[in-house]
Write a protein that holds these residues in place. Structure first.
Motif, PDB file in Angstrom:
ATOM      1  N   ALA A  69     -40.657 -40.177  33.737  1.00  0.00           N
ATOM      2  CA  ALA A  69     -40.045 -40.766  32.546  1.00  0.00           C
ATOM      3  C   ALA A  69     -39.748 -39.740  31.460  1.00  0.00           C
ATOM      4  N   ARG A  70     -40.132 -38.491  31.658  1.00  0.00           N
ATOM      5  CA  ARG A  70     -40.041 -37.494  30.586  1.00  0.00           C
ATOM      6  C   ARG A  70     -38.597 -37.241  30.143  1.00  0.00           C
ATOM      7  N   THR A  71     -37.701 -36.968  31.092  1.00  0.00           N
ATOM      8  CA  THR A  71     -36.327 -36.648  30.717  1.00  0.00           C
ATOM      9  C   THR A  71     -35.669 -37.827  29.999  1.00  0.00           C
ATOM     10  N   PHE A  72     -35.888 -39.033  30.495  1.00  0.00           N
ATOM     11  CA  PHE A  72     -35.355 -40.232  29.836  1.00  0.00           C
ATOM     12  C   PHE A  72     -35.885 -40.334  28.410  1.00  0.00           C
ATOM     13  N   ALA A  73     -37.170 -40.062  28.234  1.00  0.00           N
ATOM     14  CA  ALA A  73     -37.780 -40.147  26.909  1.00  0.00           C
ATOM     15  C   ALA A  73     -37.184 -39.116  25.959  1.00  0.00           C
ATOM     16  N   ILE A  74     -37.009 -37.894  26.447  1.00  0.00           N
ATOM     17  CA  ILE A  74     -36.440 -36.821  25.621  1.00  0.00           C
ATOM     18  C   ILE A  74     -35.021 -37.176  25.180  1.00  0.00           C
ATOM     19  N   ARG A  75     -34.242 -37.715  26.095  1.00  0.00           N
ATOM     20  CA  ARG A  75     -32.859 -38.074  25.765  1.00  0.00           C
ATOM     21  C   ARG A  75     -32.780 -39.268  24.827  1.00  0.00           C
ATOM     22  N   GLY A 130     -56.560 -21.636  25.821  1.00  0.00           N
ATOM     23  CA  GLY A 130     -55.569 -21.045  26.703  1.00  0.00           C
ATOM     24  C   GLY A 130     -54.763 -22.037  27.509  1.00  0.00           C
ATOM     25  N   ASP A 131     -55.008 -23.327  27.289  1.00  0.00           N
ATOM     26  CA  ASP A 131     -54.282 -24.357  28.033  1.00  0.00           C
ATOM     27  C   ASP A 131     -52.941 -24.594  27.349  1.00  0.00           C
ATOM     28  N   HIS A 132     -51.989 -23.676  27.574  1.00  0.00           N
ATOM     29  CA  HIS A 132     -50.706 -23.747  26.873  1.00  0.00           C
ATOM     30  C   HIS A 132     -49.758 -24.722  27.570  1.00  0.00           C
ATOM     31  N   GLN A 133     -49.131 -25.558  26.764  1.00  0.00           N
ATOM     32  CA  GLN A 133     -48.229 -26.592  27.252  1.00  0.00           C
ATOM     33  C   GLN A 133     -46.845 -26.406  26.633  1.00  0.00           C
ATOM     34  N   LEU A 134     -45.797 -26.426  27.474  1.00  0.00           N
ATOM     35  CA  LEU A 134     -44.420 -26.322  26.973  1.00  0.00           C
ATOM     36  C   LEU A 134     -43.983 -27.700  26.487  1.00  0.00           C
ATOM     37  N   THR A 142     -32.448 -29.956  28.072  1.00  0.00           N
ATOM     38  CA  THR A 142     -33.802 -29.889  28.625  1.00  0.00           C
ATOM     39  C   THR A 142     -33.985 -30.941  29.718  1.00  0.00           C
ATOM     40  N   GLU A 143     -34.509 -30.511  30.846  1.00  0.00           N
ATOM     41  CA  GLU A 143     -34.784 -31.410  31.984  1.00  0.00           C
ATOM     42  C   GLU A 143     -36.248 -31.254  32.387  1.00  0.00           C
ATOM     43  N   TRP A 144     -36.874 -32.368  32.750  1.00  0.00           N
ATOM     44  CA  TRP A 144     -38.275 -32.336  33.156  1.00  0.00           C
ATOM     45  C   TRP A 144     -38.386 -32.812  34.609  1.00  0.00           C
ATOM     46  N   PRO A 145     -38.853 -31.962  35.526  1.00  0.00           N
ATOM     47  CA  PRO A 145     -38.998 -32.383  36.926  1.00  0.00           C
ATOM     48  C   PRO A 145     -39.924 -33.598  37.037  1.00  0.00           C
ATOM     49  N   PRO A 146     -39.629 -34.530  37.946  1.00  0.00           N
ATOM     50  CA  PRO A 146     -40.372 -35.788  38.020  1.00  0.00           C
ATOM     51  C   PRO A 146     -41.669 -35.688  38.819  1.00  0.00           C
ATOM     52  N   TYR A 147     -42.377 -34.580  38.709  1.00  0.00           N
ATOM     53  CA  TYR A 147     -43.623 -34.384  39.449  1.00  0.00           C
ATOM     54  C   TYR A 147     -44.761 -34.073  38.489  1.00  0.00           C
ATOM     55  N   VAL A 148     -45.959 -34.469  38.863  1.00  0.00           N
ATOM     56  CA  VAL A 148     -47.123 -34.244  38.017  1.00  0.00           C
ATOM     57  C   VAL A 148     -47.373 -32.747  37.837  1.00  0.00           C
ATOM     58  N   HIS A 149     -47.885 -32.402  36.658  1.00  0.00           N
ATOM     59  CA  HIS A 149     -48.244 -31.013  36.327  1.00  0.00           C
ATOM     60  C   HIS A 149     -47.054 -30.063  36.421  1.00  0.00           C
ATOM     61  N   THR A 150     -45.927 -30.494  35.889  1.00  0.00           N
ATOM     62  CA  THR A 150     -44.755 -29.622  35.816  1.00  0.00           C
ATOM     63  C   THR A 150     -44.387 -29.410  34.353  1.00  0.00           C
ATOM     64  N   VAL A 154     -35.956 -25.502  30.000  1.00  0.00           N
ATOM     65  CA  VAL A 154     -35.335 -25.462  28.680  1.00  0.00           C
ATOM     66  C   VAL A 154     -34.147 -24.502  28.712  1.00  0.00           C
ATOM     67  N   ARG A 155     -33.055 -24.911  28.118  1.00  0.00           N
ATOM     68  CA  ARG A 155     -31.856 -24.083  28.072  1.00  0.00           C
ATOM     69  C   ARG A 155     -31.990 -23.077  26.922  1.00  0.00           C
ATOM     70  N   GLY A 156     -32.458 -21.884  27.238  1.00  0.00           N
ATOM     71  CA  GLY A 156     -32.617 -20.869  26.208  1.00  0.00           C
ATOM     72  C   GLY A 156     -33.930 -20.125  26.338  1.00  0.00           C
ATOM     73  N   ARG A 157     -34.277 -19.398  25.304  1.00  0.00           N
ATOM     74  CA  ARG A 157     -35.467 -18.539  25.294  1.00  0.00           C
ATOM     75  C   ARG A 157     -36.711 -19.358  24.975  1.00  0.00           C
ATOM     76  N   VAL A 158     -37.795 -19.031  25.666  1.00  0.00           N
ATOM     77  CA  VAL A 158     -39.064 -19.729  25.485  1.00  0.00           C
ATOM     78  C   VAL A 158     -40.148 -18.715  25.137  1.00  0.00           C
ATOM     79  N   GLU A 159     -40.982 -19.044  24.165  1.00  0.00           N
ATOM     80  CA  GLU A 159     -42.085 -18.180  23.764  1.00  0.00           C
ATOM     81  C   GLU A 159     -43.385 -18.976  23.700  1.00  0.00           C
ATOM     82  N   THR A 160     -44.493 -18.262  23.592  1.00  0.00           N
ATOM     83  CA  THR A 160     -45.813 -18.876  23.446  1.00  0.00           C
ATOM     84  C   THR A 160     -46.313 -18.681  22.022  1.00  0.00           C
ATOM     85  N   ILE A 161     -46.796 -19.738  21.408  1.00  0.00           N
ATOM     86  CA  ILE A 161     -47.354 -19.624  20.061  1.00  0.00           C
ATOM     87  C   ILE A 161     -48.605 -18.751  20.125  1.00  0.00           C
ATOM     88  N   PRO A 162     -48.692 -17.720  19.301  1.00  0.00           N
ATOM     89  CA  PRO A 162     -49.875 -16.854  19.317  1.00  0.00           C
ATOM     90  C   PRO A 162     -51.092 -17.585  18.762  1.00  0.00           C
TER      91      PRO A 162
END
Length: 255
Positions: A69-75, A130-134, A142-150, A154-162
């Motif tokens: 349901a993630r992609t539907f929710a985002i849209r 350290g459990d970083h989540q995108l 943005t598209e989210w694969p329909p599988y658990v723990h995915t 994201v269309r573009g550059r991705v970084e991790t918050i320090p």
């Protein structure tokens, strides 16, 4: 506020009344709250509507996790930026402030991995967060694969918050052994489908659980949490054992 700097919070739910009140109250300072519900039968929808959330529905069917349901929710969100929050996660005020400041700066990436602090047996994890989540990104593309723990694509550059004081998600659920075991059994069923092409053998039954325990207990700082930390790390290893065993079972059963 500049339309380019508005943020929608998206919460996926299914019978999520236990923590939902706290979760929504923690994000009421954002521009929009979207609750994407999978046909809950408890008071989830009453709570969402009472707080003025935008509510959309995704058919539950046989799904055992929120990812389909993630992609539907985002849209379903209205704004350029989206923060995805599970129905058992708290957004800290520091995280909210950080996100709005970051998107107002030039050169902001299109996605951010957010640190998440977990708890277990009523002990808040004292180790490295350290459990970083995108979970924060632009909505467009943005598209989210329909599988658990995915994680989403994201269309573009991705970084991790320090590491920054207070800038995190706080995970409320999976606090008891029963919850961890039940969720592990349910989620490994979904992961078997995702990993259908894997050809694990007996060796993987040993090294994958051992590595996951080491990663959780030593590298992740689980040792700082005493006996609960040891138990939680062992359960992390058990999850991998269960996953590999189910993949082997499925492969043998198809012969």
């Amino acid at each position: 506020m500049n339309e380019e700097n508005r943020i929608s919070v998206v919460i996926n739910t299914y019978n999520a009344a236990k923590f939902l009140e706290q979760v929504i109250e923690a994000v009421e300072g954002f521009d929009e709250i979207v609750v994407c519900d999978m046909e809950s039968t408890d008071s989830t929808l009453d709570i969402a509507r009472r707080h003025g959330c935008k509510v959309v529905t995704f058919p539950k069917g046989n799904h055992v996790c929120a990812e389909p349901a993630r992609t539907f929710a985002i849209r379903s969100a209205s704004n350029k930026w989206v923060l995805v929050v599970d129905a058992d996660e708290i957004v800290t005020p520091e995280l909210r402030t950080y996100l709005y400041r970051r998107i107002s700066e030039p050169g902001c990436p299109q996605g951010l991995y957010i640190p998440r602090r977990n708890r277990f047996m009523n002990v808040l994890n004292k180790g490295r967060v350290g459990d970083h989540q995108l979970r924060f990104f632009i909505r467009e593309g943005t598209e989210w694969p329909p599988y658990v723990h995915t994680f989403p694509t994201v269309r573009g550059r991705v970084e991790t918050i320090p590491p920054l004081p207070g800038v995190m998600l706080i995970h409320l659920a999976e606090n008891t052994i029963s919850e961890v075991v039940e969720k592990g059994n349910r989620y490994t069923d979904g992961e078997v489908v995702k990993r259908a092409g894997k050809h694990y053998g007996a060796g993987a039954l040993l090294w994958r659980p051992a590595w996951r325990f080491f990663k959780s207990y030593v590298m992740g700082g689980g040792w700082r949490n005493g006996v609960p930390g040891f138990i939680n790390s062992m359960l992390d290893g058990y999850y991998q054992f269960l996953l590999v065993a189910k993949i082997i079972e499925k492969r043998l059963g198809s012969k």
